[in-house]
Design a protein around this motif. Structure first.
Motif, PDB file in Angstrom:
ATOM      1  N   SER A 102       0.827  -1.207   0.000  1.00 56.22           N
ATOM      2  CA  SER A 102       0.000   0.000   0.000  1.00 56.22           C
ATOM      3  C   SER A 102       0.864   1.260   0.000  1.00 56.22           C
ATOM      4  O   SER A 102       0.646   2.177  -0.796  1.00 56.22           O
ATOM      5  N   VAL A 103       1.879   1.299   0.863  1.00 56.41           N
ATOM      6  CA  VAL A 103       2.780   2.452   0.936  1.00 56.41           C
ATOM      7  C   VAL A 103       3.491   2.660  -0.396  1.00 56.41           C
ATOM      8  O   VAL A 103       3.610   3.787  -0.896  1.00 56.41           O
ATOM      9  N   HIS A 104       3.971   1.570  -1.000  1.00 56.28           N
ATOM     10  CA  HIS A 104       4.678   1.669  -2.282  1.00 56.28           C
ATOM     11  C   HIS A 104       3.779   2.284  -3.358  1.00 56.28           C
ATOM     12  O   HIS A 104       4.190   3.194  -4.083  1.00 56.28           O
ATOM     13  N   PHE A 105       2.537   1.793  -3.450  1.00 63.35           N
ATOM     14  CA  PHE A 105       1.656   2.254  -4.515  1.00 63.35           C
ATOM     15  C   PHE A 105       0.983   3.589  -4.213  1.00 63.35           C
ATOM     16  O   PHE A 105       0.401   4.203  -5.098  1.00 63.35           O
ATOM     17  N   GLN A 106       1.072   4.073  -2.974  1.00 63.88           N
ATOM     18  CA  GLN A 106       0.564   5.406  -2.659  1.00 63.88           C
ATOM     19  C   GLN A 106       1.585   6.481  -2.992  1.00 63.88           C
ATOM     20  O   GLN A 106       1.243   7.654  -3.088  1.00 63.88           O
TER      21      GLN A 106
END
Length: 138
Positions: A102-106
């Motif tokens: 989630s952090v990567h794709f945000q």
């Protein structure tokens, strides 16, 4: 307001390699590959996707493609790529958490945006990432 996809799918491309297709699209659009648009070939699906960096009327471009003599001869079809809120990530490292994905794709530097859901499939090393809107999956 309805938005139009910046990407066009070309199907039935077996008679045209990446270089040939790129030159053909440059001549139809009067734009330059890499500077104004990118082309990604997906050989296992026999398709290519052109994504326009420069803002153009992609609906008009699809119409021009369908009227192009060479495109007709090669029996290539063109259509707008549907706007979607979900993408599939492949080759996800074993043991990675949904929070990490989630952090990567945000991260806007990764072309991301606000993520609403992550489904992890560790047995396939895949994840389905769903964004709050379609702009987060660039």
């Amino acid at each position: 307001s309805a938005e139009t996809s910046p990407s066009v799918v070309f199907e039935n491309i077996q008679g045209c390699n990446l270089k040939c297709l790129s030159m053909l699209l440059e001549s139809i659009s009067n734009l330059a590959v890499d500077d104004d648009f990118t082309v990604e070939v997906i050989p296992e699906r026999n398709v290519a996707v052109a994504t326009f960096i420069k803002s153009i009327d992609t609906e008009e471009f699809v119409t021009k493609c369908s009227q192009n003599k060479r495109i007709k001869e090669l029996k290539i079809t063109a259509r707008l790529l549907e706007l979607t809120r979900s993408i599939k990530a492949e080759n996800v490292p074993a043991g990675v958490s949904t929070d990490c994905i989630s952090v990567h794709f945000q991260n806007p530097q990764n072309g991301g945006g606000p993520v609403s859901d992550v489904q992890l499939f560790p047995e396939k090393n895949e994840a389905i990432i769903t964004f709050r809107d379609h702009k987060g999956n660039a």
